[in-house]
Design a protein around this motif. Structure first.
Motif, PDB file in Angstrom:
ATOM      1  N   ILE B 111     -88.355  50.909  45.026  1.00  0.00           N
ATOM      2  CA  ILE B 111     -88.864  49.543  44.849  1.00  0.00           C
ATOM      3  C   ILE B 111     -88.165  48.595  45.820  1.00  0.00           C
ATOM      4  O   ILE B 111     -88.801  47.768  46.482  1.00  0.00           O
ATOM      5  CB  ILE B 111     -88.634  49.063  43.396  1.00  0.00           C
ATOM      6  N   LEU B 112     -86.855  48.753  45.938  1.00  0.00           N
ATOM      7  CA  LEU B 112     -86.102  47.873  46.828  1.00  0.00           C
ATOM      8  C   LEU B 112     -86.570  48.039  48.267  1.00  0.00           C
ATOM      9  O   LEU B 112     -86.792  47.057  48.979  1.00  0.00           O
ATOM     10  CB  LEU B 112     -84.605  48.157  46.709  1.00  0.00           C
ATOM     11  N   ALA B 114     -89.476  49.102  49.340  1.00  0.00           N
ATOM     12  CA  ALA B 114     -90.823  48.554  49.512  1.00  0.00           C
ATOM     13  C   ALA B 114     -90.793  47.034  49.566  1.00  0.00           C
ATOM     14  O   ALA B 114     -91.472  46.422  50.389  1.00  0.00           O
ATOM     15  CB  ALA B 114     -91.718  49.026  48.372  1.00  0.00           C
ATOM     16  N   ALA B 115     -89.977  46.431  48.695  1.00  0.00           N
ATOM     17  CA  ALA B 115     -89.938  44.963  48.656  1.00  0.00           C
ATOM     18  C   ALA B 115     -89.341  44.408  49.941  1.00  0.00           C
ATOM     19  O   ALA B 115     -89.862  43.443  50.516  1.00  0.00           O
ATOM     20  CB  ALA B 115     -89.132  44.492  47.450  1.00  0.00           C
ATOM     21  N   LEU B 116     -88.254  45.028  50.413  1.00  0.00           N
ATOM     22  CA  LEU B 116     -87.641  44.546  51.657  1.00  0.00           C
ATOM     23  C   LEU B 116     -88.598  44.715  52.826  1.00  0.00           C
ATOM     24  O   LEU B 116     -88.709  43.828  53.677  1.00  0.00           O
ATOM     25  CB  LEU B 116     -86.331  45.297  51.921  1.00  0.00           C
ATOM     26  N   THR B 118     -91.851  44.754  52.679  1.00  0.00           N
ATOM     27  CA  THR B 118     -92.960  43.804  52.546  1.00  0.00           C
ATOM     28  C   THR B 118     -92.562  42.436  53.074  1.00  0.00           C
ATOM     29  O   THR B 118     -93.271  41.838  53.880  1.00  0.00           O
ATOM     30  CB  THR B 118     -93.373  43.662  51.069  1.00  0.00           C
TER      31      THR B 118
END
Lengths: 458, 182
Positions: B111-112, B114-116, B118
């Motif tokens: 998740i981290l 992917a978020a970074l 994005t």
């Protein structure tokens, strides 16, 4: 964002205007930005900030005292080694979850009404997570060595134990804090541009201009922005569930009676949402009255949030019943004793207060008259906050204080420093919220404009 | 560049519209007239505008996916390497690569990542932070973040012709048409 009102109607089967009629693009921008740019803060803001600031002082003193004398100043000892620190940690992080639920989950479910409260709730998430993070750090006793929990090459050749839920927690909470902060900021960029363009004073223009990253609302940027926002919502949704599940695993992976149960992760997540919505209501109800935002945060928002509280409250209550049932059904001596001790032992008042706060009081929310009575909802939300704190108290303390060997039983009494640091963390949270209200548009301007536009033009 | 050229230099010609419907119609018109280098500006996202200007779907989801995979594999590898290679600890013969207990950290890393990816991808694509942009020279552009909609046909467009662009934008119902300095 990608809302299709007809489709939503088909899914949700209900339409009610979330915003009061007669608003324009400009009036919405003006109503929200003027709180920061032109109006003087109301007296209550100064009073609130002052009280929160005093409590921050209490926090500082109690942290210094704690660091000087060690965790022995707290009431923790064998057998109750967790005490207030872990109770408060779980309570705060649970409160934070409502922000992500409102911004991400309700976004994916196309609940347009969320736009009036999501910025506020996300800010709450961020500050609640910060307050939560304080407790495990201080509970380690030597917070300046907290970086040992991260995997980094060191001369000791030591690595974290990746099979431990406490290390999962480190990863979950830091990821959650990082992603929440990014999501919050992402949602704010177009509003920062609005603030920049509405600012009257040079310094405001410069600061909001920098915060806006040079946003100009170009069609290409909007397209990328919406995709990024959707991606974030999609990432934050499983994240929020994983975070509180992992917090629950801190308990469930151990072998302590009352903790070693598979219902913990889902029941913790429901409890987090329950307490989080209660906190949003506690905060939003005075703010909408003081800042004259009743046309943007309407009675419909209060009503919807109350319904979510009722639903999650029932889930939580089901969790309590389940615990009691399985305590008995397990036919396990220690589990049965734990349940009996919880209900009739020395901490029974806390248990019955919890049932009153989380089991009985939320039943009032079945009635529309209660849901539409703002003052009643305000007090109910406070009762629920207290109830959720008691829930964590009951879980942590009653399981630990009498586990297996009667020879190692003991009692846990919080000291004045426990209370001081808890009160201090509340002060920290409110201090940050007051600063947020003062300097950052507390309602997502462009999202409310979009909903307003759709409400007027279909 | 001599002084006369500097004075004549032009970023584009932009038109101000009162609402999103007119802007969208104008964007379609401009596209039909064969303009390709242009952009529209609005205080709220306008659906179909990006497509009307001939834009393609963003690659951002792929960047997010790459970030997610990097986080997933990186997180899993970190734990396997630490637990089985760098510091193997035999506890009663239990497996060193106990992947089920590595799942939570792997998930969080995914998740981290992917978020970074994005947010990094978004900033890189939009060239944020960008303190200066020529479009801000448009008179009245501060309302682009409030209640006005703008369309700017840029001078770089191969078909760009001052008079033709002006006529097109005026015909499309613009409230005001102005030249934008670079």
């Amino acid at each position: 964002m990608a809302f299709d009102p007809k489709e939503r109607e088909a899914i949700m089967g209900q339409v009610g205007d979330a915003l009061a009629p007669g608003q324009t693009m400009d009036s919405i921008g003006e109503d929200i930005s003027s709180i920061i740019l032109t109006k003087k803060p109301p007296k209550s803001w100064y009073i609130g900030l002052g009280i929160a600031g005093l409590l921050m002082g209490v926090l500082m003193v109690s942290v210094i005292h704690l660091l000087f004398f060690g965790v022995g100043v707290w009431g923790i000892n064998a057998p109750v080694g967790w005490g207030f620190a872990i109770i408060n940690f779980v309570w705060w992080i649970g409160i934070g979850h409502a922000g992500t639920l409102i911004s991400a989950v309700l976004f994916l479910f196309r609940q347009e009404w969320r736009t009036s409260i999501n910025r506020f709730a996300e800010a709450m998430t961020l500050f609640a997570v910060s307050a939560a993070g304080l407790f495990p750090l201080l509970h380690t006793g030597r917070p300046w060595l907290a970086y040992w929990m991260f995997p980094y090459p060191n001369t000791l050749g030591m690595w974290p134990q990746f099979r431990s839920p406490l290390i999962w927690d480190v990863f979950a909470v830091t990821t959650y804090a990082t992603v929440s902060a990014m999501f919050w900021y992402l949602g704010m960029i177009p509003d920062m541009a609005t603030m920049r363009d509405k600012a009257k004073v040079k310094i405001q223009k410069v600061i909001y201009g920098m915060a806006s990253m040079g946003w100009r609302g170009s069609a290409v940027d909007w397209h990328r922005y919406e995709v990024a926002y959707l991606l974030f919502a999609g990432l934050a949704t499983p994240l929020v569930i994983s975070v509180h599940s992992i917090v629950a695993l801190d308990f469930a992976v151990s072998v302590i009676p009352g903790w070693h149960t598979t219902i913990f992760p889902p029941y913790f997540v429901a409890g987090a949402v329950f307490s989080g919505f209660a906190m949003v209501l506690t905060l939003v109800i005075p703010v909408r009255a003081i800042y004259g935002l009743k046309h943007i945060i309407t009675i419909r928002h209060i009503d919807n949030m109350s319904k979510i509280m009722l639903a999650t409250g029932l889930m939580v209550f089901y969790g309590y019943l389940n615990e009691v049932f399985f305590g008995w059904y397990s036919a396990h001596e220690y589990e049965m004793y734990m349940i009996w001790n919880r209900m009739t032992g020395p901490y029974a008042p806390a248990f019955w207060a919890l049932i009153f706060c989380n089991g009985l009081v939320p039943q009032l929310l079945w009635f529309k008259r209660v849901r539409h009575n703002v003052i009643a909802i305000f007090f109910i939300s406070i009762v629920i906050n207290i109830g959720m704190w008691l829930e964590r108290f009951v879980i942590v303390v009653t399981s630990l204080h009498r586990d297996f060997l009667p020879s190692s039983w003991g009692m846990y009494y919080p000291t004045k420093w426990d209370l001081a640091i808890y009160a201090g963390s509340i002060g920290f949270f409110f201090f940050a919220m007051f600063l947020f209200i003062r300097w950052i548009p507390m309602i997502a301007i462009f999202e409310v404009r979009e909903v307003n536009h759709k409400q007027q033009h279909g | 560049m001599n002084q006369a050229e500097t004075q004549n230099a032009l970023y584009g010609i932009s038109a101000e519209f009162a609402d999103d419907v007119t802007l969208l119609a104008a964007a379609h018109k401009a596209r039909e007239a064969g303009y390709t280098v242009m952009d529209a500006y609005s205080p709220v996202p306008v659906h179909g505008l990006h497509e009307a200007l001939g834009g393609k779907r963003t690659k951002l989801p792929y960047i997010a996916l790459a970030g997610a995979l990097a986080g997933l594999l990186g997180g899993l590898w970190l734990q396997i390497w630490v637990s089985a290679i760098e510091y193997p600890m035999n506890v009663g013969g239990r497996p060193l690569v106990s992947w089920t207990s590595f799942f939570p950290v792997t998930f969080e890393c995914m998740i981290l990542g992917a978020a970074l990816a994005t947010i990094g991808g978004l900033f890189a694509m939009c060239k944020f932070p960008q303190p200066y942009h020529s479009i801000f020279n448009t008179p009245g552009f501060e309302r682009a973040s409030n209640d006005r909609y703008f369309l700017c046909i840029e001078a770089q467009d191969p078909k760009f012709d001052k008079e033709a662009v002006r006529t097109l934008l005026n015909d499309a119902g613009a409230e005001a048409v102005s030249e934008v300095k670079p």
